[in-house]
Design an enzyme around this catalytic site. Structure first.
Site, PDB file in Angstrom:
ATOM      1  N   LYS A  53       0.821  -1.215   0.000  1.00 24.43           N
ATOM      2  CA  LYS A  53       0.000   0.000   0.000  1.00 24.43           C
ATOM      3  C   LYS A  53       0.852   1.262   0.000  1.00 24.43           C
ATOM      4  O   LYS A  53       0.408   2.315  -0.456  1.00 24.43           O
ATOM      5  CB  LYS A  53      -0.957  -0.018   1.185  1.00 24.43           C
ATOM      6  CG  LYS A  53      -2.013  -1.107   1.025  1.00 24.43           C
ATOM      7  CD  LYS A  53      -3.115  -1.042   2.038  1.00 24.43           C
ATOM      8  CE  LYS A  53      -4.219  -2.038   1.700  1.00 24.43           C
ATOM      9  NZ  LYS A  53      -3.772  -3.466   1.820  1.00 24.43           N
TER      10      LYS A  53
HETATM   11  C1  LIG Z   1      -4.400  -4.536   1.071  1.00 22.31           C
HETATM   12  C2  LIG Z   1      -3.609  -5.787   0.935  1.00 22.31           C
HETATM   13  C3  LIG Z   1      -3.929  -6.783  -0.007  1.00 22.31           C
HETATM   14  C4  LIG Z   1      -5.166  -6.716  -0.885  1.00 22.31           C
HETATM   15  O1  LIG Z   1      -5.071  -5.710  -1.842  1.00 22.31           O
HETATM   16  P1  LIG Z   1      -6.389  -5.198  -2.583  1.00 22.31           P
HETATM   17  O2  LIG Z   1      -5.900  -4.143  -3.502  1.00 22.31           O
HETATM   18  O3  LIG Z   1      -7.279  -4.664  -1.506  1.00 22.31           O
HETATM   19  O4  LIG Z   1      -6.990  -6.341  -3.289  1.00 22.31           O
HETATM   20  C5  LIG Z   1      -3.097  -7.880  -0.111  1.00 22.31           C
HETATM   21  N1  LIG Z   1      -2.013  -8.017   0.675  1.00 22.31           N
HETATM   22  C6  LIG Z   1      -1.672  -7.094   1.599  1.00 22.31           C
HETATM   23  C7  LIG Z   1      -0.480  -7.320   2.446  1.00 22.31           C
HETATM   24  C8  LIG Z   1      -2.444  -5.942   1.762  1.00 22.31           C
HETATM   25  O5  LIG Z   1      -2.090  -5.022   2.695  1.00 22.31           O
END
Ligand SMILES: *Cc1c(COP(=O)(O)O)cnc(C)c1O
Length: 463
Positions: free
Chosen positions: A111
């Site tokens: 993120k």
């Molecule tokens: C947020 C997240 C995901 C999922 O991503 P999306 O874009 O919401 O599908 C997968 N792995 C981790 C570690 C995350 O923080």
């Protein structure tokens, strides 16, 4: 480029307004009115660029109203804080499978890649307009710390993050509470994550408060977050020989932001063999792709990959809009059925179109642990449980090589699950090694709207 709502009843907007608006006024999500196209030469050229310069080049067509040099400055600043020179390096796992390490940012999860740029973009646009915003958000862990790190020390932003008191892991809490920046405020609510979310929603619905504080959000439906995630699909594919070679991707999926960005890259002309949606036990998306196009809500199960413990995959509406031939009325009908009856089914033509772009696979808890163990035994690499779900899906579906598996979290972010599977406890990277010694700063508040609003007003009146 203009942005239009997936529900067809909100005004179309420019990039800067979409950035600050989040959700469209008709309840829909903003998408570009057309997909910019990448020429084969443009894809090949990405292999020669730094990640920051590739990001500026690829994002520019979406952000036409932002000065190109300013955009380059922002991407350089956003990715300067990553502790790997390549920002998103590839590591070979064997058998033509590659791990795309997206976790070298300040909070050890993918993120950061979108959030770090979002912080820069917000500051830039707000400074130009002479405005300030108060960002509020609820978090069950990962998103809150990524948002805090993105907004810390930004001139035009104050950020308040609500998390459930005593219900997040110590690493997660400390990543939110040890940030020494005057504009960052961590609030521990005496309640659950759902209570935190309800409080944020209630603040947005209190229009007087919302306007007085100029509330804004950086949640996963923000278009600028999606666009920033297109970049690493292109850099990874170019590094592995695109456009001359087709690459497959396996993506651990919760809110469908990351997977949708892969679809966007494909729509832009990136040659892709397969794009795999990998889910944990919370498999609403797998059931859609695999089960005849039926999107049905179920209960949320707690798993080792908590950032994917989600029922409604908010960004999925963006794909539905394309499946509906970009007809907002059709999307409105599906969304009404979802909220009234808990689900809907698309037609055969729409399902066929979805499966033209995506494959899917569900991975249960035992297979996740077994995969963490096997990857470590085979290649010496420690993967976190979210990443392991995608590794497993890639192994089961075995698309044409090369296959890029998206590594979405650093193993040290989920040390217990990794240690259980491998016997090895992953160490925090150097920039977080003193996390357990840092001073914490947070306010505990009761689970009431009045208490939270009073706290925010109080802090803002002293600022
Ligand atoms: C947020 C997240 C995901 C999922 O991503 P999306 O874009 O919401 O599908 C997968 N792995 C981790 C570690 C995350 O923080």
């Amino acid at each position: 480029m203009r942005y239009i709502s997936t529900r067809g009843q909100a005004p179309d907007l420019a990039f800067e307004d979409v950035l600050l608006t989040g959700l469209a006024r008709d309840g829909g999500l903003y998408v570009p009115d057309a997909w910019p196209q990448l020429t084969p030469q443009a894809i090949a050229a990405v292999a020669e660029l730094s990640f920051a310069d590739a990001a500026a080049t690829l994002i520019a067509p979406f952000a036409g109203d932002i000065d190109r040099d300013a955009l380059s400055e922002m991407t350089r600043r956003a990715y300067a804080r990553f502790d790997h020179q390549a920002v998103a390096p590839l590591r070979e796992l064997g058998d033509g499978h590659w791990l795309l390490e997206l976790f070298h940012g300040p909070t050890l999860a993918f993120k950061d890649i979108a959030m770090q740029l979002l912080g820069q973009l917000f500051d830039h646009v707000l400074a130009q307009r002479g405005e300030r915003v108060t960002i509020v958000g609820a978090t069950s862990g990962d998103t809150g710390s990524a948002a805090i790190e993105a907004c810390r020390d930004r001139e035009a932003i104050d950020i308040f993050v609500l998390y459930p008191h005593n219900r997040v892991s110590e690493v997660q809490r400390r990543q939110m509470t040890t940030v020494a920046a005057d504009n960052v405020h961590a609030i521990a609510i005496e309640g659950t994550f759902d209570d935190c979310q309800a409080l944020v929603k209630a603040m947005f619905n209190d229009h007087a408060f919302r306007d007085r504080q100029r509330l804004s959000a950086v949640n996963s439906i923000n278009w600028a977050r999606v666009v920033a995630q297109i970049v690493y699909y292109v850099t990874a594919a170019a590094a592995l020989g695109a456009p001359d070679r087709q690459v497959s991707f396996a993506v651990p999926t919760g809110n469908f932001g990351c997977a949708y960005a892969g679809y966007a890259a494909a729509r832009m002309g990136l040659p892709m063999a397969r794009l795999i949606v990998a889910t944990n036990r919370n498999d609403i998306l797998h059931r859609f792709f695999d089960g005849g196009g039926s999107y049905q809500l179920g209960p949320v199960h707690a798993t080792q990959s908590p950032s994917m413990d989600i029922q409604v995959a908010s960004n999925f509406e963006r794909l539905l809009f394309d499946l509906a031939g970009r007809d907002g009325a059709t999307v409105r009908g599906w969304m009404a059925e979802l909220s009234e009856a808990g689900g809907f089914r698309v037609g055969n033509a729409e399902l066929a179109e979805a499966r033209r772009w995506f494959d899917s696979h569900r991975v249960d808890e035992d297979s996740t642990s077994e995969t963490i163990r096997a990857v470590h035994a085979d290649s010496g690499v420690l993967v976190d449980p979210h990443t392991a779900v995608a590794v497993r899906a890639a192994r089961e579906l075995a698309p044409a090589a090369p296959v890029v598996v998206l590594g979405t979290a650093h193993p040290a972010k989920f040390p217990d699950a990794v240690e259980r599977a491998t016997g090895v406890r992953p160490a925090l990277p150097a920039h977080l090694a003193d996390l357990y010694q840092r001073e914490e700063r947070f306010t505990v508040l009761p689970n009431t709207l009045a208490a939270v609003e009073a706290h925010i007003e109080d802090i803002q009146s002293k600022a």
